[in-house]
Scaffold this motif. Structure first.
Motif: not given
Ligand SMILES: Nc1nc2c(ncn2[C@@H]2O[C@H](COP(=O)(O)OP(=O)(O)OP(=O)(O)O)[C@@H](O)[C@H]2O)c(=O)[nH]1
Ligand SMILES: [Mg+2]
Lengths: 204, 222
Positions: A21-22, A51-53, A82, A109
């Motif tokens: 994710g992200r 949040g632009d997910r 996610q 990450r």
């Protein structure tokens, strides 16, 4: 699997952007879509939430044109990174022909990258496919953040964490600035189409 | 046969070059040293790795003066970007509390902190269903705060301008989210439902086909 229509001489290839994710999957496609808007005839579909997910997936169809008499159409997808959206990831991954794994270079990450690659492996296994048999390109994204003094994983670490066994082509990149975004995509297309060649008997 | 393969690959590669050009990111990104678009392994893995291995030094060169009082707030804001849990939002809120005490005598800073607090509470109540623009506003308020705090000599008028700007954005945002609708589905604006339907349909029919095949083979097996 690629949809091959010998009568119409058309090949539809599915390439999926996978990763934590992200990590920048959607940003990759957005860059491609923006930069080649005129040449890409299809519309990009994207479903976002807070949040632009990515909520479901992003989808971008691209016509490559005729190669050896075959009309090659590539469909790019991104999965939602996610953790909780695994069913969707599996759905998107069905019938995949090639993969771009977008890893996040941020030090914080590191674990997410490894978990996401494991998750890709598991999901492919559930379709009785081996990660080693699917054309895959690795992208180490967000390299631009080094300039801001944000600690990034070294390329060696990333290679060691993610690419030791895969030995796939890998690129440092910045989806935000576009560095190596197109290169990554081109490599993915060419690996994928080359892997389908036997089935196509192109030029034969 | 090997020649055949090379043929196709080079045909395809030429086409890809034609379609997408040969270089990346020239619009907005000027790398200090131009990365060759080649797989890392065959190119400059080691030098890249060395570069990446010393971000700390780079940061020092970039001369970030002393630590900003907003450092903790910023890092918990970035965490909120990443994943929304009560813990993360709690951290953000408690950081705001500390800053509110610290800046209780500065009216503009204090009101920006209050804005932040309202946003964080809203996000906490909505979580993933918060409006897609929520974090944008949080970032924007943060930038306002950062500007004011980074410039201790800023006049009250200038501060006010920034604070009022953010307040306007906040009001517009409140309009957008409208009166709270209980249990509303996540809002998805401007998406092409038809296109999604098509994709899902294609996927499902493929899935159905395979499932049927699987079921048939099971019966035969018995
Ligand atoms: N600085 C920088 N930011 C990036 C880069 N790529 C993506 N981002 C930012 O990272 C955030 C997440 O990017 P997305 O493209 O939405 O990530 P994603 O992988 O699609 O995330 P999910 O949809 O949640 O799986 C956004 O705020 C992007 O602007 C990059 O190369 N550099
Ligand atoms: Mg996404």
């Amino acid at each position: 699997m690629a949809l091959i229509n010998p009568k119409k001489k058309e090949v539809q290839v599915k390439i999926v952007y996978y990763g934590p994710g992200r990590g920048g999957k959607t940003t990759n496609l957005e860059y491609i879509n923006k930069k080649f808007k005129e040449r890409i005839k299809g519309e990009m579909t994207t479903v976002k939430t807070y949040g632009d997910r990515t909520l479901f997936f992003d989808f971008l169809p691209v016509d490559i044109g005729k190669i050896k008499g075959y009309d090659i159409k590539v469909q790019f997808y991104t999965v939602p990174g996610q953790v909780k959206y695994n069913a969707t990831r599996k759905l998107v991954l069905r019938g995949v022909d090639g993969i771009v794994f977008v890893a996040d270079s941020l030090v914080v990450r590191r674990k997410m990258n490894i978990l996401s690659l494991q998750n890709l492996n598991e999901n492919l296994s559930s379709f009785n496919r081996r990660i080693f048999d699917v054309p895959i390109v690795l992208q180490y994204n967000k390299r631009d953040m080094e300039k801001e003094g944000i600690p990034l994983l070294s390329v060696e670490t990333l290679e060691n964490d993610l690419n030791k066994q895969l030995k796939a082509p890998s690129f440092v990149a910045s989806a935000l600035t576009g560095q190596n975004v197109v290169t990554t995509m081109k490599k993915a297309i060419s690996l994928t189409v080359a892997s389908l060649q036997k089935k196509l008997e192109l030029g034969g | 046969m090997a020649t055949n393969k090379d043929d196709i690959t080079s045909d395809l590669d030429n086409r890809l070059d034609e379609l997408f050009g040969e270089d990346d990111g020239e619009d907005s990104f000027v790398p200090e040293k131009k990365e060759k678009p080649q797989p890392i392994k065959q190119s400059k893995a080691s030098s890249d790795a060395k570069e990446a291995a010393k971000p700390k030094q780079k940061a020092v060169q970039k001369q970030q003066p002393m630590q900003s009082p907003l450092e903790n707030l910023k890092s918990s804001m970035l965490e909120m970007d990443w994943e929304l849990t009560d813990e993360v939002i709690g951290k953000f809120l408690s950081e705001i509390d500390k800053l509110k005490t610290k800046y209780s005598s500065d009216k503009m800073i204090f009101s920006l902190l209050q804005l932040h607090e309202s946003m964080a509470k809203y996000i906490r109540s909505k979580k993933i269903n918060a409006h897609p623009d929520s974090m944008k506003l949080v970032h924007s308020v943060f930038e306002g705060l950062d500007k004011i705090i980074a410039a201790p000599n800023m006049t009250e008028d200038e501060k006010k301008k920034i604070a009022v700007g953010e307040l306007k954005l906040f009001k517009a945002f409140k309009q957008k989210i409208g009166p709270a609708v209980k249990g509303a589905a996540p809002r998805i604006e401007g998406i092409d439902i038809e296109a999604i339907r098509k994709v899902i349909k294609a996927e499902l029919s493929l899935f159905k086909e395979e499932l049927l095949k699987e079921m048939k083979s099971m019966r035969i097996g018995r």
